[in-house]
Design an enzyme around this catalytic site. Structure first.
Site, mmCIF file in Angstrom:
data_model
loop_
_atom_site.group_PDB
_atom_site.id
_atom_site.type_symbol
_atom_site.label_atom_id
_atom_site.label_comp_id
_atom_site.label_asym_id
_atom_site.label_seq_id
_atom_site.Cartn_x
_atom_site.Cartn_y
_atom_site.Cartn_z
ATOM 1 C CG ASN A 125 -2.657 4.228 1.771
ATOM 2 O OD1 ASN A 125 -3.407 4.093 1.902
ATOM 3 N ND2 ASN A 125 -2.438 2.881 1.541
ATOM 4 C CD GLU A 144 -3.053 3.452 -5.485
ATOM 5 O OE1 GLU A 144 -2.819 2.951 -4.672
ATOM 6 O OE2 GLU A 144 -2.967 4.506 -5.607
ATOM 7 C CG HIS A 147 -2.733 -0.183 -3.019
ATOM 8 N ND1 HIS A 147 -3.236 0.745 -2.998
ATOM 9 C CD2 HIS A 147 -3.214 -1.455 -2.473
ATOM 10 C CE1 HIS A 147 -3.182 1.029 -1.628
ATOM 11 N NE2 HIS A 147 -3.295 -0.713 -0.847
ATOM 12 C CB SER A 164 -1.183 -0.161 1.181
ATOM 13 O OG SER A 164 -0.185 -1.009 2.530
HETATM 14 N N1 CAA Z 1 -15.901 -10.045 1.975
HETATM 15 C C1 CAA Z 1 -17.292 -10.827 0.536
HETATM 16 N N2 CAA Z 1 -17.987 -8.733 1.114
HETATM 17 C C2 CAA Z 1 -18.235 -8.421 1.797
HETATM 18 C C3 CAA Z 1 -17.590 -8.444 2.871
HETATM 19 C C4 CAA Z 1 -16.344 -8.813 2.422
HETATM 20 N N3 CAA Z 1 -15.598 -8.756 3.642
HETATM 21 N N4 CAA Z 1 -17.901 -7.331 3.439
HETATM 22 C C5 CAA Z 1 -18.757 -6.625 3.082
HETATM 23 N N5 CAA Z 1 -19.361 -7.507 2.365
HETATM 24 C C6 CAA Z 1 -20.231 -7.329 1.463
HETATM 25 C C7 CAA Z 1 -21.585 -7.602 2.009
HETATM 26 O O1 CAA Z 1 -22.402 -9.008 1.374
HETATM 27 C C8 CAA Z 1 -22.679 -6.948 1.111
HETATM 28 O O2 CAA Z 1 -23.200 -7.457 0.091
HETATM 29 P P1 CAA Z 1 -24.614 -6.796 -1.041
HETATM 30 O O3 CAA Z 1 -24.914 -5.083 -0.836
HETATM 31 O O4 CAA Z 1 -24.622 -8.029 -2.187
HETATM 32 O O5 CAA Z 1 -25.670 -7.106 -0.024
HETATM 33 C C9 CAA Z 1 -22.244 -5.583 1.136
HETATM 34 O O6 CAA Z 1 -20.704 -5.903 0.792
HETATM 35 C C10 CAA Z 1 -21.915 -3.960 2.102
HETATM 36 O O7 CAA Z 1 -22.233 -4.966 3.557
HETATM 37 P P2 CAA Z 1 -22.921 -4.735 5.207
HETATM 38 O O8 CAA Z 1 -24.147 -4.866 4.259
HETATM 39 O O9 CAA Z 1 -22.439 -5.991 5.335
HETATM 40 O O10 CAA Z 1 -22.119 -3.572 5.514
HETATM 41 P P3 CAA Z 1 -21.965 -1.678 4.660
HETATM 42 O O11 CAA Z 1 -23.366 -1.426 4.040
HETATM 43 O O12 CAA Z 1 -21.352 -1.348 6.089
HETATM 44 O O13 CAA Z 1 -20.650 -2.199 4.008
HETATM 45 C C11 CAA Z 1 -17.753 -1.743 3.987
HETATM 46 C C12 CAA Z 1 -19.817 -2.915 4.538
HETATM 47 C C13 CAA Z 1 -17.979 -2.146 1.812
HETATM 48 C C14 CAA Z 1 -16.744 -2.098 4.385
HETATM 49 C C15 CAA Z 1 -18.376 -0.442 3.413
HETATM 50 O O14 CAA Z 1 -18.581 0.359 4.932
HETATM 51 C C16 CAA Z 1 -17.647 0.105 2.901
HETATM 52 O O15 CAA Z 1 -17.466 0.619 2.041
HETATM 53 N N6 CAA Z 1 -16.376 0.754 3.617
HETATM 54 C C17 CAA Z 1 -15.141 1.540 3.216
HETATM 55 C C18 CAA Z 1 -13.696 0.743 2.864
HETATM 56 C C19 CAA Z 1 -12.992 1.478 2.539
HETATM 57 O O16 CAA Z 1 -13.087 2.396 2.326
HETATM 58 N N7 CAA Z 1 -12.345 0.101 2.282
HETATM 59 C C20 CAA Z 1 -10.606 1.247 1.316
HETATM 60 C C21 CAA Z 1 -9.783 0.551 2.585
HETATM 61 S S1 CAA Z 1 -8.005 1.353 2.609
HETATM 62 C C22 CAA Z 1 -7.137 -0.221 1.839
HETATM 63 O O17 CAA Z 1 -7.749 -1.609 1.688
HETATM 64 C C23 CAA Z 1 -6.275 -0.321 1.166
HETATM 65 C C24 CAA Z 1 -4.812 0.599 2.331
HETATM 66 O O18 CAA Z 1 -4.393 0.644 1.748
HETATM 67 C C25 CAA Z 1 -5.143 0.568 3.179
#
Ligand code: CAA
Length: 284
Positions: free
Chosen positions: A192, A154, A142, A121
């Site tokens: 990031n 990315e 990424h 990342s």
């Molecule tokens: N695996 C598979 N599917 C998943 C999952 C997982 N671990 N977590 C959630 N889902 C699915 C759910 O089944 C649901 O699917 P449907 O829409 O088909 O029903 C969908 O994702 C939404 O999940 P929830 O309803 O349980 O919960 P939510 O609406 O609160 O969403 C979330 C959860 C998708 C995590 C949302 O909160 C979100 O988008 N958060 C931001 C995440 C983000 O910014 N990630 C990037 C982080 S930075 C990074 O990764 C890189 C780095 O370098 C640091």
């Protein structure tokens, strides 16, 4: 697209590695999932089964397809097994020394001409590439957590990355149903470089008593339509990961505006690493 890619090696079976293995297997690739201990592999397979189960529960996947997807993943603690991989992506812990050791080893195991990608990342692709005898075939790929849900990849070109390597990885990301975005190699890339200073500044707002963590998060959820506020997201990513990335930004740019917030550093020292530790800005 290089259609010779049928078997993919994934190194590291943590949150990101298991998510990456999940999406490759779900798309039909055979996956060699490699980690140092059997228990990490078992935990990853359990996680993949649970996450595939979410899709099955919604009728997007049959029970047979879940089973066939899991069967396409071969867990292994033996790096030599990756000699069979047509392409490999490293998703180990975000530490340069560890990734350097893995890259040197994989360069010896993977046949010449095959692409070695990293899910780092923030670490320099150019530096990792220089440790290998194939810098033109080293690239950043990424993914974002949760990998099965987030559609961005990315794609980061190191200084020596060839156009052919870039084109293959771009096509591979598309085949996984993701959208590749091209970025050049600079500390933190784009994701990031922009996200971590936001999280860091949110931590400063709490440290300086401007607002509670809940209030900071509400501002971003309700005012800017972020699915998670920055501090909930920091807990989700891991505060240790956030501090490590801030340090890479700080060292890479040599600019004090990237210095990690002292509150974040103290929380990491206390073992309050976020969701995975049961405590971060919130209790879990
Ligand atoms: N695996 C598979 N599917 C998943 C999952 C997982 N671990 N977590 C959630 N889902 C699915 C759910 O089944 C649901 O699917 P449907 O829409 O088909 O029903 C969908 O994702 C939404 O999940 P929830 O309803 O349980 O919960 P939510 O609406 O609160 O969403 C979330 C959860 C998708 C995590 C949302 O909160 C979100 O988008 N958060 C931001 C995440 C983000 O910014 N990630 C990037 C982080 S930075 C990074 O990764 C890189 C780095 O370098 C640091």
């Amino acid at each position: 697209m290089d259609f010779r890619i049928k078997t993919v090696g994934v190194i590291g079976a943590g949150t990101m590695g298991s998510g990456i293995a999940h999406v490759f297997a779900r798309t039909g690739f055979r996956v060699l999932l490699c980690d140092v201990e059997q228990r990490f592999l078992e935990r990853a397979l359990g996680q993949i089964r649970t996450n595939l189960g979410r899709e099955a529960a919604k009728g997007k996947l049959t029970a047979e397809e879940v089973e066939a997807t899991v069967q396409r993943i071969a867990p292994t603690t033996d790096r030599e097994a990756l000699a069979e991989a047509d392409f490999a992506v490293e998703a180990a812990t975000e530490r340069f020394a560890l990734k350097a050791e893995i890259f040197r080893a994989l360069d010896g195991v993977l046949p010449a001409g095959r692409i070695l990608a990293t899910n780092t990342s923030s670490i320099s692709i150019t530096k990792l590439a220089a440790l290998t005898g194939r810098p033109q075939e080293v690239i950043g790929m990424h993914f974002f957590n949760p990998v099965p849900v987030m559609t961005l990849v990315e794609v980061i070109r190191g200084l020596a990355t060839s156009d052919a390597t870039y084109a293959t990885v771009r096509a591979l990301a598309e085949r996984l149903g993701k959208t590749p975005v091209e970025v050049n190699d600079a500390p933190g890339f784009v994701s990031n470089r922009v996200l971590m200073p936001l999280i860091n500044e949110a931590a400063y707002a709490v440290m300086e008593g401007v607002a509670t963590a809940e209030a900071v998060d509400q501002v971003f959820q309700l005012g800017m339509a972020h699915p998670m506020g920055p501090l909930t997201l920091a807990d989700f990513i891991g505060l240790d990961v956030c501090v490590d990335i801030m340090r890479v930004l700080y060292e890479g740019h040599g600019n004090p505006r990237f210095a990690p917030c002292p509150l974040l550093v103290r929380m990491v020292d206390a073992g309050w690493l976020g969701r995975k530790a049961g405590r971060g800005f919130y209790q879990y």
